[in-house]
Write an enzyme that holds these catalytic residues in place. Structure first.
Site, PDB file in Angstrom:
ATOM      1  N   SER A 140     -74.886   0.108  28.347  1.00  0.00           N
ATOM      2  CA  SER A 140     -75.358  -0.460  29.618  1.00  0.00           C
ATOM      3  C   SER A 140     -75.003   0.490  30.743  1.00  0.00           C
ATOM      4  O   SER A 140     -73.970   1.183  30.685  1.00  0.00           O
ATOM      5  CB  SER A 140     -74.706  -1.822  29.878  1.00  0.00           C
ATOM      6  OG  SER A 140     -74.971  -2.266  31.198  1.00  0.00           O
ATOM      7  N   TYR A 153     -66.648  -6.275  30.610  1.00  0.00           N
ATOM      8  CA  TYR A 153     -67.966  -5.953  30.050  1.00  0.00           C
ATOM      9  C   TYR A 153     -68.268  -4.467  30.232  1.00  0.00           C
ATOM     10  O   TYR A 153     -68.687  -3.781  29.290  1.00  0.00           O
ATOM     11  CB  TYR A 153     -69.040  -6.798  30.734  1.00  0.00           C
ATOM     12  CG  TYR A 153     -70.447  -6.465  30.296  1.00  0.00           C
ATOM     13  CD1 TYR A 153     -70.944  -6.933  29.088  1.00  0.00           C
ATOM     14  CD2 TYR A 153     -71.283  -5.678  31.097  1.00  0.00           C
ATOM     15  CE1 TYR A 153     -72.237  -6.628  28.677  1.00  0.00           C
ATOM     16  CE2 TYR A 153     -72.572  -5.370  30.697  1.00  0.00           C
ATOM     17  CZ  TYR A 153     -73.044  -5.847  29.490  1.00  0.00           C
ATOM     18  OH  TYR A 153     -74.320  -5.528  29.086  1.00  0.00           O
TER      19      TYR A 153
END
Length: 262
Positions: A140, A153
């Site tokens: 990501s 995350y």
């Protein structure tokens, strides 16, 4: 990867994983689809068999469960037909770090890093022995941007990026292609599952467009694919700056700026 190799995809019941499954099926690849939701896997596999004629097997597994993860890893290491591994399974977690339940944090880390590492390792042995194979890891852009405030995350996705870059250097000369895909905000169920505030969700890329762009990078054998980055020169500059810094890491004395009092 041969034209007849099977593709194993984790997190395949919805979103990015399900879209990869559809795209690879339309390319003529048999599939092994891994996720927790049996009903969704059955529906997706039935549709893809009917529409494309490929063979689709489902594996119902929770990759945070050590026993389930071990079974999937064994399948990856034992099945010589698998030539592509797509490590897509992952989760997000909303809220400030100090208010996140530690059990949720540990589960997130387990799914986003440990499972991906275990399956990559299982595939690597097979692929190196065959002299070919592909590992696609879904990272990501958050892994590059601590300013986004998604500390855990983002840290897991930074791990995925670093691991992919390292494996590309290690395994590339042995015939194994490793691609890290860095989506920006994409329209999938991860937002509601993570508990994100709908009012704060940013503009979202369509998941089909995301995967189609990632597959262009796949076909080009890019090591890093960032579908939302319009100026590829920005990544090149980032890499160039990093490589320049490396030259200074081998010094035996502290930098002068740290040897001046005050």
């Amino acid at each position: 990867m041969t034209d007849t190799s099977s593709v194993l995809i984790t997190g395949a019941s919805s979103g990015i994983g399900a879209t990869y499954a559809e795209r690879f099926a339309r390319r003529g690849h048999d599939l092994v689809l891994v996720a927790r939701d049996k009903a969704r896997l059955n529906a997706l596999s039935a549709r893809l068999r009917d529409e494309t004629g490929v063979a689709v097997e489902i594996v119902v597994a929770d990759l945070t469960d050590p026993d389930d993860l071990g079974l999937v890893a064994k399948r990856v290491s034992d099945d010589r037909k698998i030539g592509v591994l797509v490590n897509n399974a992952g989760a997000g977690l909303a809220g400030a770090f100090e208010r996140q339940a530690i059990a949720d944090v540990e589960r997130l880390v387990s799914l986003n890093t440990t499972a991906l590492l275990r399956l990559s390792h299982a595939a690597a042995g097979n692929f190196v022995a065959a002299g070919q194979g592909t590992i696609v890891n879904i990272s990501s852009v958050v892994g590059l941007v601590p300013e986004f405030g998604q500390s855990v995350y983002g840290a897991t996705k930074a791990f995925v990026l670093y691991l992919s870059q390292g494996l590309a250097l290690e395994l590339g000369p042995k015939g194994v292609y490793v691609q890290a895909v860095l989506p920006a905000a994409t329209r999938t169920e991860i937002w509601e599952r993570s508990g994100a505030d709908p009012e704060k969700v940013p503009p979202l890329m369509d998941v089909g467009e995301l995967v189609d762009a990632a597959l262009v990078g796949f076909d080009r054998r890019e090591p890093i694919t960032i579908p939302a980055l319009h100026e590829g020169a920005h990544w090149d500059a980032y890499q160039a700056a990093r490589l320049v810094m490396i030259q200074g890491f081998g010094q035996t004395q502290p930098a002068e700026r740290y040897r001046i009092a005050g």
